[in-house]
Design a protein around this motif. Structure first.
Motif, PDB file in Angstrom:
ATOM      1  N   ALA A 256       0.831  -1.207   0.000  1.00 18.52           N
ATOM      2  CA  ALA A 256       0.000   0.000   0.000  1.00 18.52           C
ATOM      3  C   ALA A 256       0.862   1.253   0.000  1.00 18.52           C
ATOM      4  N   ALA A 257       1.953   1.243   0.748  1.00 16.44           N
ATOM      5  CA  ALA A 257       2.849   2.399   0.769  1.00 16.44           C
ATOM      6  C   ALA A 257       3.583   2.558  -0.556  1.00 16.44           C
ATOM      7  N   LEU A 258       3.922   1.450  -1.190  1.00 18.90           N
ATOM      8  CA  LEU A 258       4.610   1.516  -2.478  1.00 18.90           C
ATOM      9  C   LEU A 258       3.719   2.080  -3.588  1.00 18.90           C
ATOM     10  N   ASP A 259       2.414   2.023  -3.383  1.00 21.29           N
ATOM     11  CA  ASP A 259       1.490   2.515  -4.409  1.00 21.29           C
ATOM     12  C   ASP A 259       1.728   3.975  -4.737  1.00 21.29           C
ATOM     13  N   SER A 260       2.147   4.755  -3.753  1.00 22.13           N
ATOM     14  CA  SER A 260       2.376   6.186  -3.977  1.00 22.13           C
ATOM     15  C   SER A 260       3.856   6.546  -3.949  1.00 22.13           C
ATOM     16  N   ALA A 261       4.733   5.540  -4.106  1.00 25.17           N
ATOM     17  CA  ALA A 261       6.169   5.783  -3.984  1.00 25.17           C
ATOM     18  C   ALA A 261       6.840   6.093  -5.318  1.00 25.17           C
ATOM     19  N   GLY A 262       6.074   6.063  -6.409  1.00 26.35           N
ATOM     20  CA  GLY A 262       6.646   6.408  -7.701  1.00 26.35           C
ATOM     21  C   GLY A 262       7.426   5.289  -8.353  1.00 26.35           C
ATOM     22  N   ILE A 263       7.022   4.030  -8.105  1.00 24.35           N
ATOM     23  CA  ILE A 263       7.705   2.909  -8.731  1.00 24.35           C
ATOM     24  C   ILE A 263       6.865   2.351  -9.873  1.00 24.35           C
ATOM     25  N   ASP A 264       7.461   1.399 -10.599  1.00 27.87           N
ATOM     26  CA  ASP A 264       6.843   0.909 -11.834  1.00 27.87           C
ATOM     27  C   ASP A 264       6.494  -0.565 -11.820  1.00 27.87           C
ATOM     28  N   LEU A 265       7.035  -1.317 -10.871  1.00 33.04           N
ATOM     29  CA  LEU A 265       6.790  -2.758 -10.843  1.00 33.04           C
ATOM     30  C   LEU A 265       7.080  -3.268  -9.438  1.00 33.04           C
ATOM     31  N   ILE A 266       6.165  -4.088  -8.902  1.00 32.13           N
ATOM     32  CA  ILE A 266       6.400  -4.788  -7.641  1.00 32.13           C
ATOM     33  C   ILE A 266       6.584  -6.258  -7.966  1.00 32.13           C
ATOM     34  N   ASP A 267       7.765  -6.762  -7.681  1.00 32.20           N
ATOM     35  CA  ASP A 267       8.128  -8.147  -7.962  1.00 32.20           C
ATOM     36  C   ASP A 267       7.913  -8.942  -6.678  1.00 32.20           C
ATOM     37  N   VAL A 268       6.854  -9.753  -6.651  1.00 35.36           N
ATOM     38  CA  VAL A 268       6.456 -10.479  -5.445  1.00 35.36           C
ATOM     39  C   VAL A 268       7.168 -11.822  -5.389  1.00 35.36           C
ATOM     40  N   SER A 269       7.876 -12.050  -4.293  1.00 31.96           N
ATOM     41  CA  SER A 269       8.547 -13.329  -4.072  1.00 31.96           C
ATOM     42  C   SER A 269       8.400 -13.671  -2.600  1.00 31.96           C
ATOM     43  N   GLY A 270       9.304 -14.480  -2.055  1.00 31.52           N
ATOM     44  CA  GLY A 270       9.194 -14.830  -0.649  1.00 31.52           C
ATOM     45  C   GLY A 270      10.326 -15.718  -0.191  1.00 31.52           C
TER      46      GLY A 270
END
Length: 398
Positions: free
Chosen positions: A240-254
């Protein structure tokens, strides 16, 4: 291209305006193909050239360090003023062939710094079996955003098509997010809002350094898969915080590579590991989502994109077994590789085997070509040699 494959091969426009040619990415791996002095090798260049020719839209090169004092392995790349910029430009040229976008994953191993080449430092002091580190000072933490930003700016200037900030798998920024490893009582510890503070500061500094039209991705754990570690609930707060952080891709791993923890990529099964988390993340962000881990079949990749769980599928070990797989998938048919099985492998053994297969691919030799014990021995011998070269090269820095 067959009609059922079409969703994988649609272009994707990122928020910054850059367009990826398709939805298949070579996820970052620690390919361990640097020369031991932080520079790319001809083998590494050929490997990324082969992946580009195989039809991926995005290729992320793992563990590009800005600080040689905090590297994960002596085969990592180090990008700085004293690096061989000619070699890096050639890596970019060959890895960006056929329209592929080549991004540098910005790394910092933190507490998982390889002790023979650096000093492990993380958010908190740790004294665990196989892992000892000291805590970063407030001054050292304050310097990190600008350090990441300088590396990102140099990556852009040398021709990389984007950068990915590594905040997963137990490395430094992941350590700050995890309450298991972050026990600070200052502004960087405690609540998830505090634990994500450094990550957000790094992203802000990187964005300021590279401008608005240069892609920035973030690799984020959905969960550490460790008791007391980062939970999916807290990870969704980060999303949710990254949504307004000005990024272009969230790479989900674990998962994590901390000693004693089982690597997620060593798991069996035929399905993607983190699609459920990605579906939940859809309600928290409009940033495109890449899901990495567990994609072993064309059908699973297509289902992830058509089902809305992923905008991009991140492939790793499957592309070690077949670097031309995206082009085969484009034409349809059953071209899914058969994964090798290793009964009772030692910790890190499977990673060593795949790493040595990467070497074979970069030398235009087709694997698999050796058993597990041979691969582990070759991997360890090569790293021992590189430790010596690394310490000779960076002795003044240490």
């Amino acid at each position: 291209m067959t009609s059922d494959s079409a969703p994988l091969f649609r272009p994707l426009e990122l928020p910054c305006g850059v367009v990826l040619p398709n939805r298949i990415a070579k996820a970052a791996m620690s390919d361990s193909l640097g020369d031991g002095r932080g520079n790319p090798t001809a083998t590494q260049m050929r490997l990324y050239e082969r992946w580009a020719a195989g039809g991926i839209g995005l290729s992320i090169i793992g563990e590009v360090q800005g600080d040689p004092r905090h590297a994960e392995k002596p085969g990592n790349l180090v990008l700085g003023d004293l690096s061989d910029h000619t070699a890096f430009r050639e890596l970019v040229r060959r890895g960006s062939a056929d329209g592929t976008h080549l991004w540098a994953q910005l790394g910092h191993a933190g507490a998982m710094t390889h002790p023979p080449i650096g000093t492990p430092k993380g958010p908190s002091a740790l004294d665990l079996p196989g892992l000892t580190s000291v805590a970063l000072t407030a001054t050292e933490i304050a310097a990190l955003p600008d350090a990441f930003a300088r590396t990102a700016q140099l990556a852009r200037d040398l021709g990389f098509g984007g950068v990915e900030v590594h905040a997963a798998h137990g490395f430094l920024l992941s350590q700050f997010l995890s309450p298991l490893f972050n026990r600070r009582t200052d502004a960087h510890g405690g609540t998830i809002a505090n634990r994500m503070r450094l990550l957000l500061d790094v992203i802000a500094a990187v964005r300021s350094a590279v401008g608005t039209r240069f892609p920035i991705g973030v690799k984020l754990n959905a969960t550490d898969q460790l008791e007391g570690g980062l939970t999916p609930e807290d990870a969704l707060e980060v999303v949710a915080a990254l949504d307004s952080a000005g990024i272009d891709l969230i790479d989900v791993s674990g998962g994590t590579y901390f000693p004693g923890a089982r690597a997620v990529s060593d798991a069996g099964g035929s399905g993607a590991y983190f699609l459920d988390f990605a579906q939940a993340a859809r309600d928290r962000t409009d940033v495109p989502l890449m899901v990495t881990g567990g994609f072993k079949t064309r059908a699973a990749a297509i289902d992830a994109v058509t089902g809305g769980g992923a905008d991009v599928v991140g492939l790793a070990r499957v592309l070690v077994l077949d670097p031309d797989l995206p082009e085969r998938w484009r034409g349809g048919g059953d071209f899914d590789p058969i994964f090798p099985r290793f009964p009772d492998p030692p910790e890190g053994g499977i990673t060593a085997w795949y790493t040595m297969q990467l070497t074979a691919l970069g030398e235009d030799r087709e694997g698999p070509e050796c058993d597990l014990s041979v691969a582990i021995a070759a991997y360890e011998t090569r790293d021992t040699d590189r430790v010596t070269r690394w310490n000779e090269r960076f002795s003044a820095v240490r």
